[in-house]
Design a protein around this motif. Structure first.
Motif, mmCIF file in Angstrom:
data_model
loop_
_atom_site.group_PDB
_atom_site.id
_atom_site.type_symbol
_atom_site.label_atom_id
_atom_site.label_comp_id
_atom_site.label_asym_id
_atom_site.label_seq_id
_atom_site.Cartn_x
_atom_site.Cartn_y
_atom_site.Cartn_z
ATOM 1 N N GLU A 197 -9.969 -3.993 12.383
ATOM 2 C CA GLU A 197 -9.573 -3.906 10.982
ATOM 3 C C GLU A 197 -9.470 -5.296 10.363
ATOM 4 N N VAL A 198 -8.868 -6.226 11.106
ATOM 5 C CA VAL A 198 -8.736 -7.605 10.606
ATOM 6 C C VAL A 198 -10.113 -8.271 10.534
ATOM 7 N N GLU A 199 -10.949 -8.049 11.559
ATOM 8 C CA GLU A 199 -12.289 -8.623 11.562
ATOM 9 C C GLU A 199 -13.107 -8.128 10.375
ATOM 10 N N LYS A 200 -13.020 -6.834 10.100
ATOM 11 C CA LYS A 200 -13.775 -6.255 8.984
ATOM 12 C C LYS A 200 -13.351 -6.882 7.657
ATOM 13 N N ALA A 201 -12.038 -7.095 7.498
ATOM 14 C CA ALA A 201 -11.546 -7.703 6.262
ATOM 15 C C ALA A 201 -12.010 -9.150 6.138
ATOM 16 N N LEU A 202 -11.952 -9.900 7.231
ATOM 17 C CA LEU A 202 -12.370 -11.304 7.190
ATOM 18 C C LEU A 202 -13.860 -11.434 6.890
ATOM 19 N N VAL A 248 -2.585 -13.750 20.232
ATOM 20 C CA VAL A 248 -2.285 -15.056 20.809
ATOM 21 C C VAL A 248 -0.773 -15.247 20.750
ATOM 22 N N SER A 249 -0.092 -15.007 21.881
ATOM 23 C CA SER A 249 1.361 -15.215 21.962
ATOM 24 C C SER A 249 2.097 -14.506 20.829
ATOM 25 N N ASN A 250 1.910 -13.189 20.753
ATOM 26 C CA ASN A 250 2.577 -12.356 19.742
ATOM 27 C C ASN A 250 2.210 -12.764 18.320
ATOM 28 N N ALA A 251 0.994 -13.249 18.149
ATOM 29 C CA ALA A 251 0.498 -13.621 16.817
ATOM 30 C C ALA A 251 -0.967 -13.203 16.721
ATOM 31 N N VAL A 252 -1.477 -13.142 15.491
ATOM 32 C CA VAL A 252 -2.879 -12.808 15.255
ATOM 33 C C VAL A 252 -3.709 -14.088 15.261
ATOM 34 N N GLY A 253 -4.704 -14.135 16.139
ATOM 35 C CA GLY A 253 -5.604 -15.284 16.199
ATOM 36 C C GLY A 253 -7.003 -14.889 15.782
ATOM 37 N N ALA A 254 -7.691 -15.781 15.069
ATOM 38 C CA ALA A 254 -9.031 -15.467 14.568
ATOM 39 C C ALA A 254 -9.974 -16.647 14.779
ATOM 40 N N MET A 255 -11.135 -16.354 15.344
ATOM 41 C CA MET A 255 -12.239 -17.316 15.402
ATOM 42 C C MET A 255 -13.232 -16.898 14.329
ATOM 43 N N VAL A 256 -13.502 -17.777 13.382
ATOM 44 C CA VAL A 256 -14.298 -17.439 12.211
ATOM 45 C C VAL A 256 -15.506 -18.367 12.126
ATOM 46 N N VAL A 257 -16.669 -17.766 11.896
ATOM 47 C CA VAL A 257 -17.893 -18.544 11.693
ATOM 48 C C VAL A 257 -18.058 -18.751 10.195
ATOM 49 N N LEU A 292 -5.203 -8.360 3.378
ATOM 50 C CA LEU A 292 -4.483 -7.801 4.508
ATOM 51 C C LEU A 292 -2.975 -7.843 4.295
ATOM 52 N N SER A 293 -2.276 -6.928 4.953
ATOM 53 C CA SER A 293 -0.818 -6.999 4.993
ATOM 54 C C SER A 293 -0.411 -8.301 5.670
ATOM 55 N N ALA A 294 0.756 -8.779 5.323
ATOM 56 C CA ALA A 294 1.187 -10.100 5.789
ATOM 57 C C ALA A 294 1.151 -10.225 7.310
ATOM 58 N N PHE A 295 1.573 -9.161 8.034
ATOM 59 C CA PHE A 295 1.630 -9.269 9.492
ATOM 60 C C PHE A 295 0.248 -9.268 10.147
ATOM 61 N N LYS A 296 -0.791 -8.872 9.375
ATOM 62 C CA LYS A 296 -2.147 -8.862 9.911
ATOM 63 C C LYS A 296 -2.915 -10.160 9.629
ATOM 64 N N VAL A 297 -2.391 -11.010 8.759
ATOM 65 C CA VAL A 297 -3.077 -12.264 8.424
ATOM 66 C C VAL A 297 -2.993 -13.210 9.615
ATOM 67 N N PRO A 298 -4.136 -13.732 10.095
ATOM 68 C CA PRO A 298 -4.092 -14.638 11.243
ATOM 69 C C PRO A 298 -3.206 -15.859 10.986
ATOM 70 N N THR A 299 -2.461 -16.217 12.018
ATOM 71 C CA THR A 299 -1.669 -17.446 11.960
ATOM 72 C C THR A 299 -2.298 -18.538 12.812
ATOM 73 N N VAL A 300 -3.202 -18.141 13.704
ATOM 74 C CA VAL A 300 -3.953 -19.103 14.507
ATOM 75 C C VAL A 300 -5.423 -18.976 14.115
ATOM 76 N N TRP A 301 -5.994 -20.078 13.641
ATOM 77 C CA TRP A 301 -7.372 -20.078 13.166
ATOM 78 C C TRP A 301 -8.208 -21.083 13.953
ATOM 79 N N LEU A 302 -9.424 -20.674 14.291
ATOM 80 C CA LEU A 302 -10.407 -21.586 14.862
ATOM 81 C C LEU A 302 -11.713 -21.333 14.115
ATOM 82 N N VAL A 303 -12.117 -22.280 13.292
ATOM 83 C CA VAL A 303 -13.293 -22.110 12.434
ATOM 84 C C VAL A 303 -14.456 -22.914 13.005
ATOM 85 N N VAL A 304 -15.596 -22.261 13.199
ATOM 86 C CA VAL A 304 -16.777 -22.906 13.761
ATOM 87 C C VAL A 304 -17.952 -22.730 12.805
#
Length: 513
Positions: free
Chosen positions: A424-429, A443-452, A468-480
């Motif tokens: 669901e989060v991937e589809k929104a991103l 990632v340690s009780n948080a939402v992590g996202a790797m984004v191209v 997204l709802s606040a709890f679904k918004v990634p807090t750990v981001w890795l952008v490539v």
């Protein structure tokens, strides 16, 4: 009047004979170096089958095939399965221990391989593992397989062997796997595999007039079923290549006047961004192709077209909607409806009891198109007591029978007590402008996202908050910048464990060039 393509093609041999009779001069398969008509496919695979018989291959012999997409791959696969041998397609991405494990799991008796591909020398690398492969009796190069001498006796008995193959006979062992665990060899019969592919032809918009290109390797069910067998069943022309690359793929699409581009959306998007696409004439592409390569007037609104959904255990897509047609508005974002021949139910992830419409649970499958079983596993280990296959996928069915996918049951996680479905989060991103890919895990009780993407992290975060709802918004981001940075397994699936490790190592939002 009964359609012979539907009632008389329940084995590969009968299908090839029908095609040779009805469409002998139609081109069956094209690669950059060769092409073959349906008439030629029939004759050459009969000759090749005789060579296999001469070498001791017969009904039930399990034969591994490791080579890249080509006309030759199709000829070898068709020749083997016409005489009842069991095809075991093997990934060209396998490391030596992985290859040995799959050969052992499937009890492969004969291995046919190219000597080398993309730096891997499969036959040399396998020598260290031969002692652990008691079933393996012969190893051939592809050249040895197609040039073996043939006796008059072998030639005489080919037809008798092809006649002895029935729809219930084992046809292929396809390997699939999740993010971990031992190799999973999925077994399909001639009848169930061909029927499963046939059920999705209309949704994939494949007809006799189609010139089909898809980038998926033939060793995956997406390439073998949605490519090779779809073309054979429809009488279409399949266009393929060993290594898809932007320049060569665009030239191939243009030169062969490809009408249907199916496969991975991210590759279509990459081709559309490539500078060469300005000069490549892709006007032959028709609606039903991946939309990034179509002119704007032929594209749909986001979510209006179904994302065909399937798995190796169902021999490819088991759910969909015509790829050139918008679904009803209430079904936007869904995978379409289950195809004929496939029953789908949703069950509670803990109790296993069926749930009511609209409730998210585990997707279970039953019907004649489902696999026959899994190598080295008893039926009771694979199916429920009432004959359903628990897929491990999460989804819900609406009141009109449309299936909405919600990720894997082993991927879902909780953040502060609230359930997060990565898909669901991937589809929104992925709806954010400038995002070519998104991959989410915990990632340690948080939402992590790797984004191209080439956009700054703060812009991506702001866009995510609007979707997204606040709890679904990634807090750990890795952008490539490139999809090549995304960790994947030999099956092509994202390696969730490696993804989680990368995100865990990321100390806050950051970009990797």
């Amino acid at each position: 009047m009964t359609d012979p393509v539907r009632c008389g093609t329940d084995t590969v041999d009968r299908l090839v004979r029908l095609r040779a009779e009805r469409d002998p001069t139609s081109v069956a398969v094209i690669d950059p170096h060769a092409r073959i008509t349906y008439g030629q496919l029939h004759v050459t695979t009969i000759d090749l089958a005789a060579a296999f018989i001469e070498a001791g291959v017969g009904k039930g012999t399990r034969v591994g095939l490791i080579m890249p997409n080509s006309v030759r791959w199709v000829q070898i696969a068709v020749a083997l399965t016409r005489i009842g041998a069991v095809l075991v397609p093997l990934s060209t991405l396998l490391a030596p221990p992985e290859l040995a494990a799959q050969l052992r799991t499937a009890s492969v008796r004969v291995l046919i391989s190219v000597p080398e591909f993309r730096g891997r020398r499969y036959l040399d690398d396998l020598e260290a593992h031969r002692a652990a492969l008691p079933a393996l009796r012969a190893v051939w190069t592809a050249e040895q397989a197609v040039t073996a001498p043939v006796s008059e006796r072998a030639t005489r008995i080919v037809d008798a062997l092809t006649d002895a193959v029935t729809p219930s006979d084992l046809f292929v062992v396809m390997f699939t796997s999740g993010s971990s665990g031992p190799p999973k060899g999925v077994m399909h019969s001639h009848g169930n595999a061909l029927a499963a592919v046939r059920s999705g032809l209309d949704a994939r918009c494949i007809t006799a007039e189609t010139r089909l290109y898809l980038p998926m390797p033939f060793f995956w069910v997406g390439g073998f079923g949605s490519g090779v067998l779809s073309a054979l069943l429809a009488g279409a022309t399949l266009v393929t290549e060993e290594i898809p690359q932007a320049d060569t793929t665009l030239r191939l699409l243009e030169r062969e006047r490809v009408t249907l581009f199916r496969g991975w959306p991210d590759q279509a998007e990459a081709l559309a961004r490539h500078p060469a696409s300005v000069s490549a004439d892709l006007s032959s592409l028709r609606p039903g192709s991946l939309e990034a390569l179509l002119p704007p007037q032929d594209r749909s609104d986001p979510g209006a077209r179904a994302t065909l959904f399937g798995m190796t255990e169902a021999f490819g897509p088991y759910c969909g909607y015509r790829a050139d047609t918008d679904m009803p508005r209430s079904a936007w974002g869904s995978c379409g409806r289950p195809f004929a021949g496939m029953q789908v139910r949703i069950t509670d992830t803990e109790s296993g009891a069926p749930v009511s419409g609209g409730v998210i649970g585990e997707i279970q499958l039953r019907g004649p198109h489902v696999m026959r079983g899994v190598c080295r596993r008893g039926r009771e280990e694979v199916f429920t007591a009432d004959g359903w296959y628990p897929t491990g996928d999460l989804g819900r069915l609406d009141d009109d029978g449309f299936l909405f996918y919600h990720g894997r049951s082993d991927d879902m996680f909780k953040v502060s007590g609230a359930t997060v479905y990565p898909s669901e989060v991937e589809k929104a991103l992925r709806t954010i402008d400038g995002v070519a890919g998104a991959f989410v895990t915990d990632v340690s009780n948080a939402v992590g996202a790797m984004v191209v993407s080439r956009r700054p992290v703060d812009q991506l975060r702001a866009e995510a908050r609007a979707r997204l709802s606040a709890f679904k918004v990634p807090t750990v981001w890795l952008v490539v910048d490139d999809d090549a940075a995304v960790p994947r397994r030999a099956t092509g699936k994202v390696d969730v464990r490696a993804l989680r490790e990368l995100l865990t190592a990321a100390t806050g939002p950051r970009r990797v060039p």
